[in-house]
Design a protein around this motif. Structure first.
Motif, mmCIF file in Angstrom:
data_model
loop_
_atom_site.group_PDB
_atom_site.id
_atom_site.type_symbol
_atom_site.label_atom_id
_atom_site.label_comp_id
_atom_site.label_asym_id
_atom_site.label_seq_id
_atom_site.Cartn_x
_atom_site.Cartn_y
_atom_site.Cartn_z
ATOM 1 N N ASP A 213 1.140 -1.165 -0.096
ATOM 2 C CA ASP A 213 -0.166 0.574 -0.238
ATOM 3 C C ASP A 213 1.220 0.998 -0.283
ATOM 4 O O ASP A 213 0.629 2.211 -0.735
ATOM 5 C CB ASP A 213 -0.760 -0.034 1.272
ATOM 6 C CG ASP A 213 -2.085 -0.981 0.817
ATOM 7 O OD1 ASP A 213 -2.670 -1.087 -0.292
ATOM 8 O OD2 ASP A 213 -2.481 -1.711 1.656
ATOM 9 N N ARG A 216 2.339 2.013 -3.372
ATOM 10 C CA ARG A 216 1.055 3.328 -4.636
ATOM 11 C C ARG A 216 1.248 3.953 -3.817
ATOM 12 O O ARG A 216 0.564 5.536 -4.659
ATOM 13 C CB ARG A 216 0.338 2.400 -3.825
ATOM 14 C CG ARG A 216 -0.236 0.811 -4.670
ATOM 15 C CD ARG A 216 -1.470 -0.330 -4.074
ATOM 16 N NE ARG A 216 -2.441 -0.252 -4.180
ATOM 17 C CZ ARG A 216 -3.774 -0.859 -4.547
ATOM 18 N NH1 ARG A 216 -3.346 -1.870 -3.658
ATOM 19 N NH2 ARG A 216 -4.735 -0.610 -4.723
ATOM 20 N N ILE A 217 1.102 4.806 -2.575
ATOM 21 C CA ILE A 217 0.560 5.644 -2.270
ATOM 22 C C ILE A 217 2.150 6.852 -2.532
ATOM 23 O O ILE A 217 1.990 7.850 -3.066
ATOM 24 C CB ILE A 217 0.259 6.199 -0.498
ATOM 25 C CG1 ILE A 217 -0.638 5.329 -0.688
ATOM 26 C CG2 ILE A 217 0.569 7.273 0.180
ATOM 27 C CD1 ILE A 217 -0.404 5.052 1.301
ATOM 28 N N ALA A 220 1.821 7.379 -6.333
ATOM 29 C CA ALA A 220 0.846 8.657 -6.741
ATOM 30 C C ALA A 220 1.616 9.797 -6.347
ATOM 31 O O ALA A 220 0.930 10.831 -6.699
ATOM 32 C CB ALA A 220 -0.264 8.334 -5.876
ATOM 33 N N GLN A 221 2.746 10.102 -5.095
ATOM 34 C CA GLN A 221 3.347 11.087 -4.788
ATOM 35 C C GLN A 221 3.437 11.760 -5.718
ATOM 36 O O GLN A 221 4.000 13.004 -6.286
ATOM 37 C CB GLN A 221 3.279 11.130 -3.344
ATOM 38 C CG GLN A 221 1.610 11.630 -2.374
ATOM 39 C CD GLN A 221 1.892 11.217 -0.722
ATOM 40 O OE1 GLN A 221 2.348 12.283 -0.474
ATOM 41 N NE2 GLN A 221 1.031 11.092 -0.153
ATOM 42 N N SER A 284 1.042 9.049 4.440
ATOM 43 C CA SER A 284 0.305 9.477 3.566
ATOM 44 C C SER A 284 0.622 11.217 3.240
ATOM 45 O O SER A 284 0.825 12.048 2.919
ATOM 46 C CB SER A 284 -0.363 9.223 3.178
ATOM 47 O OG SER A 284 -1.151 10.177 1.707
ATOM 48 N N PHE A 329 -4.829 11.036 -0.977
ATOM 49 C CA PHE A 329 -3.536 9.961 -1.952
ATOM 50 C C PHE A 329 -4.767 8.581 -1.680
ATOM 51 O O PHE A 329 -3.962 7.644 -2.089
ATOM 52 C CB PHE A 329 -2.287 10.557 -1.746
ATOM 53 C CG PHE A 329 -1.831 11.292 -2.649
ATOM 54 C CD1 PHE A 329 -1.688 10.943 -3.918
ATOM 55 C CD2 PHE A 329 -2.032 12.947 -2.613
ATOM 56 C CE1 PHE A 329 -1.512 11.942 -5.004
ATOM 57 C CE2 PHE A 329 -1.494 13.517 -3.460
ATOM 58 C CZ PHE A 329 -1.416 13.430 -4.486
ATOM 59 N N ARG A 332 -6.779 8.131 -4.501
ATOM 60 C CA ARG A 332 -6.522 8.108 -6.147
ATOM 61 C C ARG A 332 -5.304 6.807 -6.345
ATOM 62 O O ARG A 332 -5.442 6.887 -7.290
ATOM 63 C CB ARG A 332 -5.352 9.603 -6.090
ATOM 64 C CG ARG A 332 -6.308 10.970 -6.089
ATOM 65 C CD ARG A 332 -5.532 11.696 -6.914
ATOM 66 N NE ARG A 332 -6.670 13.014 -6.488
ATOM 67 C CZ ARG A 332 -6.200 14.431 -7.429
ATOM 68 N NH1 ARG A 332 -4.210 14.391 -6.171
ATOM 69 N NH2 ARG A 332 -6.700 15.702 -6.481
ATOM 70 N N ALA A 333 -4.565 6.595 -5.657
ATOM 71 C CA ALA A 333 -3.817 5.351 -5.211
ATOM 72 C C ALA A 333 -4.692 3.801 -4.957
ATOM 73 O O ALA A 333 -3.909 2.955 -5.198
ATOM 74 C CB ALA A 333 -3.219 5.108 -4.308
ATOM 75 N N CYS A 335 -6.054 2.346 -2.637
ATOM 76 C CA CYS A 335 -6.059 1.331 -1.453
ATOM 77 C C CYS A 335 -7.491 1.630 -0.389
ATOM 78 O O CYS A 335 -7.350 1.077 -0.246
ATOM 79 C CB CYS A 335 -5.023 1.914 -0.312
ATOM 80 S SG CYS A 335 -3.338 2.024 -0.738
#
Ligand code: ZN
Length: 589
Positions: A213, A216-217, A220-221, A284, A329, A332-333, A335
């Protein structure tokens, strides 16, 4: 030039001859001290946590000597500043630091692990703050199996990570906390950047799930601000405890504390449980700070004085905008789902609606006074203080949705953050309200000028309800109690203790105070469990007699109940799919 050929710089030798006593021993060697007498000082606060903490109160046995081992006089100038008598040649300073604060803000040491921020352990050498400094990290006595997790740049360290580190300046030195122990570790890569997770404390969490997880976060950032990431490596230092929650951001790491139950379980569902979502939101949040506050900064915090409060009206931006993006996020990611995000936002709005202080303090004032109000909460805080995290996140939501609505999605808070970041890369990291207004003016003219003034410098309610409706999100408001005294309660000695008496409430009018213990309502004993159900039997306008104690003195107080206000918010997508517009905002466009 190799490391060994570099000019001698101040070196902090850090070790402990008895970790169980919670004491670090520090030897600071200064090759070229101030000939007029070297001044040493310790920060009184740590960047990211806006409260005077007086770290020097844990510093003991400060002694100095010259290169020949002769004692050098040390004079205290104030609570966290000292001056050593002039010496010819090297100055060596020794001291101990008591480290028994298990928080992300200071230092902690026992037989199980060691952790420190250099704000607690490393005296600054006045006049040499902008010069490099070395840390010689020694394994505490008896801890042969301990390893090190830090992003301090290593010069020469052993396989466990003990040895020499070098920080570019004092500012860097205090921005790379150090964890030592037998932590669980995972290494992973995000967009080519090495990432590391070090988990201290006993647990049975599924760290592989957490890493999946986090990957992915973080991706995305990084993609959001644009590659490359602003760090060469990144470390999540996570300490798990029974009950705890907190994080502190650093330039290439974060220190986190969470309860062990918030780690994902081996059978964590695809849609994660609430406690795990909270942990992901925290990770995040701190990761987003790598850009927003660690590099982009309020102008007042570009070169802050670490021995006194530094005020800025912009914490709503650096904490509030970061709070807006932390959960955003997660969705968006991928999760969590958009529906789950709306659930989280509904809970935040409920917290906002239950804060009477939002009518009293503006979010700019809350930012400015963080040191003495938000960070020093008492029983009156909910009446007088609005959270710059929470209201700041709602201002961010309103800014984002207003920009999107007014420009057909061309402008958004995303674009603002990306513009600020490009400006920062160009050498202009400072942010103030005028700069934000300048960008808004270029996007939408005057359209958001007066609203922004009201949102930041006024106390009227923000237009989140209408803006959410514009995206196809239904807002349902309800009262959590049909009648109310206007108090918050917890179980108390022999009854119900009041933790808050709301300004202007029935309880205040009747003469109740936070701290009072109510033992009976209209002559019937009452417990915390029975409180709500008992009051729900009455109607607005009814007067109840409350049997109470204050300082062991018995009093009977009459209160006339008021109707409960709409203090609970639930959000849901509208039934008509054509009305729902999440693309580009909550989901990929
Ligand atoms: Zn934060």
């Amino acid at each position: 030039m190799s490391a060994s050929e570099q000019a001698p710089v101040p070196q902090y030798q850090i070790g402990s001859d008895c970790p169980a006593s919670h004491r670090f021993q520090v030897v600071l060697t200064i090759p070229a001290p101030d000939p007029a007498g070297q001044v040493l000082w310790l920060p009184d606060w740590i960047p990211g946590s806006y409260m005077i903490r007086d770290f020097a109160r844990n510093l003991f046995d400060l002694q100095a000597e010259d290169g020949a081992g002769r004692p050098v006089d040390v004079q205290a100038l104030d609570k966290s500043t000292w001056r050593c008598a002039p010496v010819a040649g090297v100055l060596q300073v020794r001291y101990e630091v008591y480290a028994w604060d298990l928080s992300v803000r200071s230092a902690h040491l026992d037989q199980t692990h060691g952790y420190f921020n250099a704000t607690s352990l490393c005296l600054a050498v006045a006049g040499q703050e902008r010069a490099p400094a070395e840390v010689l990290l020694q394994a505490p006595a008896g801890q042969a199996d301990w390893r090190v997790a830090t992003t301090l740049p290593a010069l020469a360290v052993d396989a466990r990570g003990f040895g020499r580190y070098r920080a570019a300046d004092y500012d860097a030195l205090i921005d790379h906390p150090v964890e030592m122990g037998t932590f669980d570790e995972r290494r992973f890569s995000v967009r080519g950047v090495p990432h590391r997770l070090a988990v201290t404390g006993r647990h049975r969490g599924d760290l592989d799930r957490l890493v999946a997880d986090l990957t992915r976060i973080c991706a995305a950032q990084i993609d959001f601000f644009g590659q490359p990431a602003p760090f060469d490596e990144y470390l999540f230092q996570l300490t798990v405890v029974g009950q705890g929650y907190g994080g502190l951001e650093h330039r290439s790491s974060t220190s986190l504390i969470c309860s062990r139950d918030s780690l994902p379980s081996a059978d964590e569902p695809a849609q994660p449980g609430a406690a795990y979502v909270e942990l992901l939101g925290l990770c995040s949040h701190e990761y987003f700070h790598s850009w927003n506050v660690k590099r982009l900064k309020p102008v007042e915090l570009l070169a802050p004085d670490l021995q006194r409060e530094v005020h800025t009206e912009l914490l709503w931006f650096f904490e509030g905008v970061t709070s807006y993006y932390d959960d955003l996020f997660l969705v968006r990611a991928g999760c969590i789902t958009p529906a789950r995000w709306l659930e989280l936002l509904g809970k935040q709005l409920t917290r906002h609606l239950r804060t009477p202080g939002r009518w009293r303090q503006t979010v700019a004032q809350s930012s400015f006074d963080a040191w003495t109000r938000y960070y020093k909460q008492d029983e009156n805080t909910p009446n007088e203080v609005v959270s710059y995290y929470l209201k700041g996140a709602l201002v961010a939501l309103c800014l984002d949705l207003s920009l999107r609505a007014q420009t057909g999605e061309r402008a958004s808070l995303d674009r603002l953050m990306q513009w600020l970041w490009q400006r920062c890369l160009g050498g202009e990291p400072g942010v103030d309200e005028a700069l934000l207004r300048q960008w808004l003016q270029a996007q939408v003219g005057d359209a958001l000028s007066a609203p922004l003034t009201a949102w930041l410098h006024g106390t009227e309610e923000l237009p989140w309800q209408a803006l959410l409706a514009g995206r196809g999100i239904d807002v349902r408001l309800s009262a959590s109690e049909p009648v109310t005294l206007g108090v918050r309660t917890q179980a108390g000695e022999g009854g119900v203790a009041l933790t808050l008496v709301t300004r202007g409430s029935a309880a205040e009018a009747g003469g109740l105070s936070a701290g009072d213990v109510v033992v009976a309502i209209d002559g019937l004993r009452v417990s915390a469990d029975q409180w709500n159900a008992r009051l729900a039997r009455y109607r607005p306008g009814d007067t109840v007699q409350l049997q109470t104690f204050r300082r062991d003195e018995w009093r009977v107080v009459g209160c006339t109940l008021q109707a409960g206000s709409c203090d609970t918010c639930e959000l849901a997508l509208m039934a008509d799919p054509a009305a729902v517009r999440l693309a580009g905002w909550l989901t990929a466009s």
